[in-house]
Each structure stands twice: as structure tokens, then as C-alpha cells.
Design a protein around this motif. Structure first.
Motif, PDB file in Angstrom:
ATOM      1  N   GLU A 263       0.699  -1.107   0.004  1.00 12.24           N
ATOM      2  CA  GLU A 263      -0.028   0.021  -0.105  1.00 12.24           C
ATOM      3  C   GLU A 263       0.652   1.377  -0.102  1.00 12.24           C
ATOM      4  O   GLU A 263       1.850   1.380   0.578  1.00 12.24           O
ATOM      5  CB  GLU A 263      -0.899   0.041   1.343  1.00 12.24           C
ATOM      6  N   ASN A 264       0.349   2.312  -0.709  1.00 17.74           N
ATOM      7  CA  ASN A 264       1.017   3.565  -0.849  1.00 17.74           C
ATOM      8  C   ASN A 264      -0.120   4.670  -0.190  1.00 17.74           C
ATOM      9  O   ASN A 264      -0.805   5.030  -0.930  1.00 17.74           O
ATOM     10  CB  ASN A 264       1.693   3.937  -2.092  1.00 17.74           C
ATOM     11  N   TYR A 265      -0.019   4.757   1.063  1.00 20.77           N
ATOM     12  CA  TYR A 265      -1.050   5.965   1.627  1.00 20.77           C
ATOM     13  C   TYR A 265      -0.973   7.309   1.154  1.00 20.77           C
ATOM     14  O   TYR A 265      -0.140   7.782   1.458  1.00 20.77           O
ATOM     15  CB  TYR A 265      -1.268   5.460   3.105  1.00 20.77           C
ATOM     16  N   VAL A 266      -1.961   7.644   0.140  1.00 18.28           N
ATOM     17  CA  VAL A 266      -1.889   9.039  -0.184  1.00 18.28           C
ATOM     18  C   VAL A 266      -3.208   9.831   0.362  1.00 18.28           C
ATOM     19  O   VAL A 266      -4.353   9.214   0.235  1.00 18.28           O
ATOM     20  CB  VAL A 266      -1.863   8.881  -1.799  1.00 18.28           C
ATOM     21  N   SER A 267      -2.909  10.963   0.927  1.00 16.68           N
ATOM     22  CA  SER A 267      -3.816  11.734   1.310  1.00 16.68           C
ATOM     23  C   SER A 267      -5.211  12.049   0.236  1.00 16.68           C
ATOM     24  O   SER A 267      -4.573  12.095  -0.951  1.00 16.68           O
ATOM     25  CB  SER A 267      -3.377  12.984   1.780  1.00 16.68           C
ATOM     26  N   GLY A 268      -6.506  11.643   0.549  1.00 18.33           N
ATOM     27  CA  GLY A 268      -7.340  12.001  -0.411  1.00 18.33           C
ATOM     28  C   GLY A 268      -7.690  10.832  -1.323  1.00 18.33           C
ATOM     29  O   GLY A 268      -8.515  11.003  -2.203  1.00 18.33           O
ATOM     30  N   GLU A 269      -6.754   9.755  -1.208  1.00 19.48           N
ATOM     31  CA  GLU A 269      -7.154   8.559  -2.258  1.00 19.48           C
ATOM     32  C   GLU A 269      -7.467   7.168  -1.108  1.00 19.48           C
ATOM     33  O   GLU A 269      -7.262   7.164   0.000  1.00 19.48           O
ATOM     34  CB  GLU A 269      -6.000   8.111  -2.844  1.00 19.48           C
ATOM     35  N   ILE A 270      -8.622   6.498  -1.434  1.00 23.04           N
ATOM     36  CA  ILE A 270      -8.893   5.495  -0.718  1.00 23.04           C
ATOM     37  C   ILE A 270      -8.138   4.172  -1.068  1.00 23.04           C
ATOM     38  O   ILE A 270      -7.841   3.800  -2.125  1.00 23.04           O
ATOM     39  CB  ILE A 270     -10.456   5.092  -1.103  1.00 23.04           C
ATOM     40  N   SER A 271      -7.659   3.759   0.056  1.00 26.29           N
ATOM     41  CA  SER A 271      -6.580   2.442  -0.146  1.00 26.29           C
ATOM     42  C   SER A 271      -7.455   1.221  -0.131  1.00 26.29           C
ATOM     43  O   SER A 271      -8.539   1.183   0.242  1.00 26.29           O
ATOM     44  CB  SER A 271      -5.678   2.548   1.177  1.00 26.29           C
TER      45      SER A 271
ATOM     46  N   GLU B  95      -8.321  -0.292   3.163  1.00 27.54           N
ATOM     47  CA  GLU B  95      -9.453   0.365   3.873  1.00 27.54           C
ATOM     48  C   GLU B  95     -10.882  -0.188   3.168  1.00 27.54           C
ATOM     49  O   GLU B  95     -11.788  -0.657   3.816  1.00 27.54           O
ATOM     50  CB  GLU B  95      -9.433   1.929   3.424  1.00 27.54           C
TER      51      GLU B  95
ATOM     52  N   GLU C 186     -13.450  -2.320   5.164  1.00 26.63           N
ATOM     53  CA  GLU C 186     -15.018  -1.881   5.014  1.00 26.63           C
ATOM     54  C   GLU C 186     -15.844  -3.308   4.796  1.00 26.63           C
ATOM     55  O   GLU C 186     -16.968  -3.448   5.220  1.00 26.63           O
ATOM     56  CB  GLU C 186     -14.942  -0.993   3.949  1.00 26.63           C
TER      57      GLU C 186
ATOM     58  N   HIS D 265      -4.081   5.190   9.375  1.00 24.46           N
ATOM     59  CA  HIS D 265      -4.649   5.781   8.223  1.00 24.46           C
ATOM     60  C   HIS D 265      -6.023   5.148   7.770  1.00 24.46           C
ATOM     61  O   HIS D 265      -7.185   5.869   7.417  1.00 24.46           O
ATOM     62  CB  HIS D 265      -3.615   5.567   7.081  1.00 24.46           C
TER      63      HIS D 265
ATOM     64  N   HIS E 166     -10.624   6.780   8.567  1.00 26.43           N
ATOM     65  CA  HIS E 166     -11.391   7.172   7.612  1.00 26.43           C
ATOM     66  C   HIS E 166     -12.581   6.406   7.724  1.00 26.43           C
ATOM     67  O   HIS E 166     -13.695   6.837   6.870  1.00 26.43           O
ATOM     68  CB  HIS E 166     -10.493   6.833   6.257  1.00 26.43           C
TER      69      HIS E 166
END
Lengths: 241, 171
Positions: free
Chosen positions: A119-127, A130, A134, A168, A172
Motif C-alpha cells: 500500500e501507498n497511503y496517499v491523502s485524498g485517496e481510498i486505499s 481500507e 470495510e 490511516h 477514515h
């Protein structure tokens, strides 16, 4: 017959962090030895088999099923004969320990660690992790999944990269969906020795943006000016949102 | 003086660069290049603004190119530093703010060697205090303003963002 050689390269070139690259070479390729030499000559090389053995040893002392889990995880990677490249999320290596007491939880944790590694956790993007959590929540319920995550968190408390990935993810979801385990985990990390983890724990409360967390945030005190300023900003934003 | 603006992918990149000597950038962790300069077809996506007064424009364009509204950090690089070393394409950007699609640029023909130039430009921008944090609340205020002026095409947003935008519109 093909024999797999697992190699892991760890370069500690700088004080701020390092990258780990794992290669799976096959001996039947004639160029493998040359490639191996080139890498050995240019980087510090750590053998994955050694670390896997030590990991197995340490987990075996705690839980006999853990050894099976770890071994099968390593084996599954071997079987695929793929090149795995994982970059650290933070200033720490990414070797989560998995100890799972039942099949569903075990499967969940194995899949989660597999997703988090890439994973590359980037702000504004759904990983992807996640989305996976869910879906698991829909299937098994929030409380069950958060308990599994809590157990995963406890086992990996010394691994900042894993903790940041977890924060992270859970930050969310709606506060209501992850409480009480989510905020409790974040609370525990507000005093973690890693600056990045502390920073991300504050960010988790910022993401949840729930007035219920004001009680925790208002009772924090950091000597570090930047962190305290960040806490104050988050408090202000939550209060006046 | 114009600027190319980009989102910082990892806050650790800024910290690492801030604490590193400029003449020793060759030895900095490769994580920065792999995280920050994820080129595609040897191109890197940036947003152009004429001055830092227009930074909110770039912030809005970037926020509305994501999947949800969330805080981020931007870096503003002087365009001259880049234009002297790369060709620039005026390619349309991916954002749902219709009037900002055209401020997008592509830095082209990036090679392994020229990553040094980008790294150096990042270092200069960080040393010149040209990293700017946008908090979620701040972005929401900017987005709200754009919604009021019908600048955002909500129908093009994904489900999560669309939900957030609809909620913002009501507040």
C-alpha cells in the motif's frame, strides 16, 4: 529441479529511514549468480530465510499456531516466485507479526498484511486495505473486525509503519463505526516514541472530527511545540466545525 | 514568477529533505524519489499558478482530483527551475473543477538522471518555506466557495466524494 533462494536487501543509507527490497531468485536462471553478486557488492544483504527462522522461533514460543501462520505466509510468497518490493511507510521496517487464534481472523490478518505491504497511503485517496476492512465489517460486523484489528495492533505496537497504516485506515471510517477500539488505539499511540506515529494519532482525531474526542485532546500536553500546535489546531477545528 | 504545484505524498519526504545538505542529495534515501516522483510515460503531473496568491486554485484542483476531501501538503516549485531542464506540456488535468482543468501541466521526458533536478527543485522549495499545509477544514471552505459558484461538476465525482460534496453544499 528449481531451488528458491530468498534474498532481502536492507540499505541503511540515511538516518531518516530505509527501504527494504525482497528478491526471489531462481537458480535455473544462468544470470542469477551474477545478479546476486552485483547486489551483494553494492548493498548490505540480509537473508530472508534467517529472519523468517527467527520470526518463527519467537512466535512459536508464544503460540504454536503462529508458526504455521508465519511459515505459510512465507511459503505462499515463495510459491508465487514473484519479486516483491516494499517501501517503508515510515522510519521502520515492515514485518508485521501475525498471531491469529481462529481461521477467519487468521485469514483477515493475512490478507490485511498482504494489502498493507503493497500500500501507498496517499491523502485524498481510498486505499485497498481500507476497502478490504470495510467489506470485512459488512460481513462480520464492526465490533468483530475492530477486535481483530486491535489484536493486530497489539502485536505490532513496535512497528511504526504498521501502526501508521492502521491509523490511516481506521481514521477514515466514521467515529461511530470504529469506537471504542479505534479511538482507544489512537489514544495509545499519542504517546508512542515515534514522532510520526504521534503525529498520525493526532491526525486520526482530526479525520474523525468528532466532539467526543475533545476530552482526550484537551488533556494532552506535548513538550514538542509543533505537535502541541497541531493538537490545538485540531481542537479548534473540531470545536468550530 | 510562476510556480508548479504538487501534492506531497509523504510528510517524511519533507522532513528528510529539510534536514539534508543540498550538495549531498545524491546520498539521500531513494524513498523520496520513489514516493514523490511517480512518473507515468516519463511525465509528472503538476498544476501551474502565476503566483503564490493563486495557491488556493491549485489546492482546489488537487483536492477535487482525489477520492475524498482530506488535508494535504503542497509544494510550490519555481517554474523556471523546471522549464530550464524539461519540456512542459499543457495537458488537461484530471479534476472536477471545470475552470481549473487548463492550469494542469506535465513535466515531460523525465529520465533517471534528471530526477536529480527534481530532487534539487524540491529541496530549494522546502528551504524557501514553499511547503504549505491545507487542513481539511480549510479545503472544505475553499470547496464550498467553488460549489457556490457552480465551478464543480459533482456528477463526475466518485460516490464518496459526491456524497461529501452534496453534504457541503447543504451547509
Amino acid at each position: 529441479m528449481t531451488r528458491q533462494i530468498n534474498e532481502s536487501r536492507t540499505s541503511k543509507l540515511v538516518p531518516y529511514g530505509y527501504t527494504k527490497i525482497q528478491f526471489l531468485f531462481s537458480q535455473k536462471e544462468s544470470s542469477t549468480s551474477t545478479k546476486k553478486l552485483e547486489i551483494n557488492n553494492n548493498f548490505k544483504v540480509r537473508y530472508l530465510s534467517d529472519s523468517a527462522n527467527s520470526l518463527e522461533e519467537s512466535t512459536a514460543q508464544q503460540n504454536s499456531s503462529a508458526e504455521t501462520t508465519t511459515t505459510s505466509h512465507v511459503s505462499s510468497v515463495k510459491d508465487k516466485n514473484i519479486e516483491t518490493i516494499s517501501s517503508s511507510l515510515d522510519n521502520a521496517s515492515y514485518n508485521p507479526i501475525i498471531i491469529a487464534p481462529n481461521n477467519e481472523e487468521e485469514a483477515f490478518q493475512k490478507k490485511l498484511v498482504f494489502l498493507m505491504e503493497g500500500e501507498n497511503y496517499v491523502s485524498g485517496e481510498i486505499s485497498a486495505s481500507e476497502e478490504f476492512v470495510e467489506n470485512a465489517m459488512d460481513k462480520f460486523g464492526n465490533l468483530t473486525v475492530m477486535n481483530w484489528i486491535m489484536s493486530f495492533y497489539e502485536q505490532n505496537f513496535s512497528k511504526p509503519a504498521v501502526l501508521i497504516g492502521l491509523l490511516h485506515m481506521i481514521s477514515h471510517f466514521k467515529y461511530e463505526a470504529v469506537k471504542p477500539a479505534g479511538p482507544i488505539m489512537a489514544l495509545g499511540l499519542l504517546s508512542h516514541k515515534s514522532f510520526s506515529v504521534r503525529e498520525f494519532a493526532i491526525k486520526s482525531f482530526e479525520n474523525w472530527n468528532d466532539k467526543a474526542s475533545l476530552n482526550y485532546l484537551k488533556n494532552l500536553h506535548y513538550e514538542n511545540v509543533a505537535l502541541q500546535k497541531y493538537v490545538n489546531e485540531v481542537i479548534y477545528d473540531i470545536e468550530y466545525e | 514568477m510562476g510556480f508548479f504545484v504538487r501534492k506531497i505524498m509523504r510528510s517524511s519526504s519533507e522532513k528528510s529533505l529539510a534536514g539534508w545538505e543540498k550538495d549531498d542529495l545524491r546520498n539521500i534515501t531513494s524513498d523520496i524519489a520513489t514516493n514523490e516522483f511517480r512518473s507515468s510515460n516519463s511525465k509528472l503531473s503538476v498544476w501551474y499558478i502565476d503566483s503564490l496568491e493563486d495557491l488556493d486554485k491549485a489546492a482546489l484542483a488537487i483536492a477535487m482530483s482525489g477520492q475524498r476531501i482530506e488535508d494535504f501538503k503542497l509544494i510550490a516549485i519555481e517554474s523556471k527551475d523546471i522549464e530550464d531542464n524539461f519540456s512542459i506540456d499543457n495537458s488537461p488535468g484530471i479534476t472536477i473543477v471545470t475552470d481549473l482543468i487548463e492550469i494542469h501541466r506535465d513535466i515531460c521526458s523525465i529520465t533517471h538522471c534528471s530526477l536529480d533536478v527534481l530532487l534539487s527543485a524540491y529541496k530549494t522549495a522546502i528551504d524557501d518555506q514553499k511547503c504549505f499545509r491545507y487542513k481539511t477544514k480549510q479545503i472544505k471552505d475553499i470547496v464550498r466557495g467553488a460549489l457556490d459558484n457552480n465551478r464543480i461538476d459533482i456528477s463526475s465525482a466518485n460516490d464518496k466524494l459526491s456524497e461529501e460534496l452534496s453534504a457541503l453544499k447543504l451547509t
